[in-house]
Write an enzyme that holds these catalytic residues in place. Structure first.
Site, PDB file in Angstrom:
ATOM      1  N   ARG A   1       0.811  -1.229   0.000  1.00 17.87           N
ATOM      2  CA  ARG A   1       0.000   0.000   0.000  1.00 17.87           C
ATOM      3  C   ARG A   1       0.844   1.279   0.000  1.00 17.87           C
ATOM      4  O   ARG A   1       0.398   2.331   0.449  1.00 17.87           O
ATOM      5  CB  ARG A   1      -0.974   0.011   1.184  1.00 17.87           C
ATOM      6  CG  ARG A   1      -2.017  -1.097   1.105  1.00 17.87           C
ATOM      7  CD  ARG A   1      -3.150  -0.860   2.093  1.00 17.87           C
ATOM      8  NE  ARG A   1      -4.186  -1.866   1.928  1.00 17.87           N
ATOM      9  CZ  ARG A   1      -4.232  -3.019   2.595  1.00 17.87           C
ATOM     10  NH1 ARG A   1      -3.271  -3.294   3.470  1.00 17.87           N
ATOM     11  NH2 ARG A   1      -5.203  -3.880   2.392  1.00 17.87           N
TER      12      ARG A   1
ATOM     13  N   GLU B   1       9.763  17.666 -25.155  1.00 19.32           N
ATOM     14  CA  GLU B   1       9.084  18.061 -23.916  1.00 19.32           C
ATOM     15  C   GLU B   1       9.636  19.390 -23.392  1.00 19.32           C
ATOM     16  O   GLU B   1       8.923  20.144 -22.739  1.00 19.32           O
ATOM     17  CB  GLU B   1       9.245  16.965 -22.848  1.00 19.32           C
ATOM     18  CG  GLU B   1       8.553  15.646 -23.181  1.00 19.32           C
ATOM     19  CD  GLU B   1       7.047  15.682 -22.963  1.00 19.32           C
ATOM     20  OE1 GLU B   1       6.506  16.742 -22.578  1.00 19.32           O
ATOM     21  OE2 GLU B   1       6.402  14.640 -23.179  1.00 19.32           O
TER      22      GLU B   1
ATOM     23  N   LYS C   1       7.298  22.849 -14.088  1.00 20.19           N
ATOM     24  CA  LYS C   1       6.360  21.758 -13.829  1.00 20.19           C
ATOM     25  C   LYS C   1       5.954  21.701 -12.363  1.00 20.19           C
ATOM     26  O   LYS C   1       4.790  21.455 -12.043  1.00 20.19           O
ATOM     27  CB  LYS C   1       6.964  20.419 -14.254  1.00 20.19           C
ATOM     28  CG  LYS C   1       5.971  19.270 -14.073  1.00 20.19           C
ATOM     29  CD  LYS C   1       6.378  18.017 -14.799  1.00 20.19           C
ATOM     30  CE  LYS C   1       5.276  16.975 -14.724  1.00 20.19           C
ATOM     31  NZ  LYS C   1       5.614  15.745 -15.473  1.00 20.19           N
TER      32      LYS C   1
ATOM     33  N   GLU D   1      -4.383  16.732 -11.448  1.00 15.58           N
ATOM     34  CA  GLU D   1      -4.774  17.142 -12.795  1.00 15.58           C
ATOM     35  C   GLU D   1      -6.284  17.316 -12.958  1.00 15.58           C
ATOM     36  O   GLU D   1      -6.916  16.780 -13.870  1.00 15.58           O
ATOM     37  CB  GLU D   1      -4.264  16.123 -13.832  1.00 15.58           C
ATOM     38  CG  GLU D   1      -4.188  16.690 -15.246  1.00 15.58           C
ATOM     39  CD  GLU D   1      -3.588  15.716 -16.244  1.00 15.58           C
ATOM     40  OE1 GLU D   1      -4.357  15.146 -17.035  1.00 15.58           O
ATOM     41  OE2 GLU D   1      -2.360  15.531 -16.228  1.00 15.58           O
TER      42      GLU D   1
ATOM     43  N   ARG E   1      -3.159  21.762 -14.356  1.00 14.40           N
ATOM     44  CA  ARG E   1      -2.082  20.829 -14.727  1.00 14.40           C
ATOM     45  C   ARG E   1      -2.309  20.201 -16.100  1.00 14.40           C
ATOM     46  O   ARG E   1      -1.369  19.744 -16.764  1.00 14.40           O
ATOM     47  CB  ARG E   1      -1.925  19.742 -13.664  1.00 14.40           C
ATOM     48  CG  ARG E   1      -0.770  18.790 -13.965  1.00 14.40           C
ATOM     49  CD  ARG E   1      -0.492  17.792 -12.852  1.00 14.40           C
ATOM     50  NE  ARG E   1       0.576  16.880 -13.239  1.00 14.40           N
ATOM     51  CZ  ARG E   1       1.153  16.000 -12.429  1.00 14.40           C
ATOM     52  NH1 ARG E   1       0.760  15.912 -11.170  1.00 14.40           N
ATOM     53  NH2 ARG E   1       2.109  15.211 -12.869  1.00 14.40           N
TER      54      ARG E   1
ATOM     55  N   HIS F   1      -0.293  16.317 -26.545  1.00 15.43           N
ATOM     56  CA  HIS F   1      -0.321  14.905 -26.170  1.00 15.43           C
ATOM     57  C   HIS F   1      -1.573  14.160 -26.634  1.00 15.43           C
ATOM     58  O   HIS F   1      -1.536  12.933 -26.779  1.00 15.43           O
ATOM     59  CB  HIS F   1      -0.150  14.760 -24.657  1.00 15.43           C
ATOM     60  CG  HIS F   1       1.270  14.945 -24.211  1.00 15.43           C
ATOM     61  ND1 HIS F   1       1.981  16.089 -24.473  1.00 15.43           N
ATOM     62  CD2 HIS F   1       2.120  14.120 -23.528  1.00 15.43           C
ATOM     63  CE1 HIS F   1       3.198  15.970 -23.963  1.00 15.43           C
ATOM     64  NE2 HIS F   1       3.310  14.794 -23.396  1.00 15.43           N
TER      65      HIS F   1
ATOM     66  N   HIS G   1      -0.456  10.797 -28.303  1.00 13.06           N
ATOM     67  CA  HIS G   1      -0.845   9.488 -27.796  1.00 13.06           C
ATOM     68  C   HIS G   1      -1.556   8.667 -28.869  1.00 13.06           C
ATOM     69  O   HIS G   1      -1.413   7.441 -28.932  1.00 13.06           O
ATOM     70  CB  HIS G   1      -1.747   9.638 -26.573  1.00 13.06           C
ATOM     71  CG  HIS G   1      -1.008  10.081 -25.352  1.00 13.06           C
ATOM     72  ND1 HIS G   1      -1.650  10.429 -24.180  1.00 13.06           N
ATOM     73  CD2 HIS G   1       0.308  10.240 -25.104  1.00 13.06           C
ATOM     74  CE1 HIS G   1      -0.754  10.785 -23.271  1.00 13.06           C
ATOM     75  NE2 HIS G   1       0.448  10.679 -23.820  1.00 13.06           N
TER      76      HIS G   1
ATOM     77  N   HIS H   1       8.428   8.464 -27.400  1.00 12.92           N
ATOM     78  CA  HIS H   1       7.354   9.370 -26.983  1.00 12.92           C
ATOM     79  C   HIS H   1       7.614  10.799 -27.453  1.00 12.92           C
ATOM     80  O   HIS H   1       6.718  11.466 -27.984  1.00 12.92           O
ATOM     81  CB  HIS H   1       7.224   9.335 -25.451  1.00 12.92           C
ATOM     82  CG  HIS H   1       6.243  10.310 -24.899  1.00 12.92           C
ATOM     83  ND1 HIS H   1       4.896  10.262 -25.179  1.00 12.92           N
ATOM     84  CD2 HIS H   1       6.421  11.392 -24.070  1.00 12.92           C
ATOM     85  CE1 HIS H   1       4.273  11.254 -24.555  1.00 12.92           C
ATOM     86  NE2 HIS H   1       5.177  11.949 -23.884  1.00 12.92           N
TER      87      HIS H   1
END
Length: 285
Positions: free
Chosen positions: A39, A103, A145, A155, A159, A166, A170, A182
């Protein structure tokens, strides 16, 4: 599951720390495992690629790809620390380094026009890995960032601007079965977003050309044929892929567009025919 079982069978306990040494995939996998084993275990990021140093190691997103989409399995789980050594970038191939640079450009387009113009001015130094320039790039991107993440960790709002390009990227990665870097998909995604922004009269054509010229000058791809000349790109399939993305909201595509360089914003309910027109331009070159 295999890695989780190996870690558990080794006798790990909640006082132990898992270290991630490598690029973005290693960081995402380590972060995800750390978030679910017992966890939640402490983990530390030691990113060794440009992409991971300027983007994926900071912010606490963990994600694993599936056949149905990019990063569809994941958690928000912050590392206890991130240690960055710019010297590791010297070991990268040119292609791997450039994949991370897309990026970097993204941050300038989102909210820092002066940073983008500085990048454009220092192209030669960037390509030869001038250490003073590289250090400034990493510091600027991480600081930028961190400000977004501090305001909106999960987000739910601002954000989302970090996803500039993207939605397109994607879809491209999905179509190539993720056998593409990427950052290369992001390079084209950024241009698609700028192109769409220009068509909607939010951004100027000169801004679009400036971004396109800069990406080309550092030898990043600026059209889909540069990613794969053998692939028969299909506008409708690329659009369909976008609807499988996790950023779709109530059945509507959500794009990050630019009101000029350095002023990104969220836009929904864009005419599909216009989106298709943008994609087609990057196929028919």
């Amino acid at each position: 599951e295999n890695l989780a079982n190996k870690i558990i069978s080794a006798g790990i306990n909640r006082n132990d720390i898992i270290y991630s040494l490598g690029g973005g995939i290693v960081g995402d996998l380590t972060g995800f495992l750390s978030s679910i084993i017992l966890r939640g275990l402490k983990f530390i990021q030691i990113p060794t690629t440009l992409l991971s140093q300027v983007d994926s190691s900071v912010g606490g997103k963990t994600g694993i790809n599936t056949k149905n989409g990019k990063n569809m399995i994941g958690t928000f789980f912050q590392p206890k620390a991130v240690f960055i050594d710019p010297q590791t970038l010297v070991s990268l191939s040119k292609r791997e380094f450039l994949a991370g640079y897309a990026e970097v450009v993204k941050y300038g387009l989102i909210n820092d026009k002066s940073f983008f113009l500085w990048l454009n001015k220092n192209t030669k130094k960037i390509k030869c890995l001038d250490q003073s320039v590289i250090k400034k790039i990493i510091f600027s991107c991480c600081k930028n960032k961190a400000q977004f993440v501090k305001k909106d960790e999960k987000e739910s709002g601002i954000r989302a601007l970090l996803n500039l390009g993207h939605t397109f990227a994607h879809s491209i990665e999905n179509e190539l079965d993720y056998k593409v870097r990427h950052g290369y998909a992001v390079s084209i995604g950024l241009l698609m977003a700028m192109n769409l922004s220009e068509k909607l009269k939010y951004s100027s054509y000169s801004d679009y050309i400036l971004v396109k010229s800069h990406l080309a000058s550092v030898e990043l791809p600026i059209n889909l044929k540069q990613l794969s000349s053998r692939k028969k790109w299909n506008v409708n399939i690329l659009l369909k892929n976008m609807y499988a993305d996790k950023k779709v909201y109530k059945g509507n595509l959500r794009f990050i567009l630019c009101n000029g360089i350095g002023k990104a914003f969220i836009k929904e309910n864009i005419n599909e025919e216009l989106i298709k027109k943008v994609i087609k331009e990057f196929i028919d070159v």
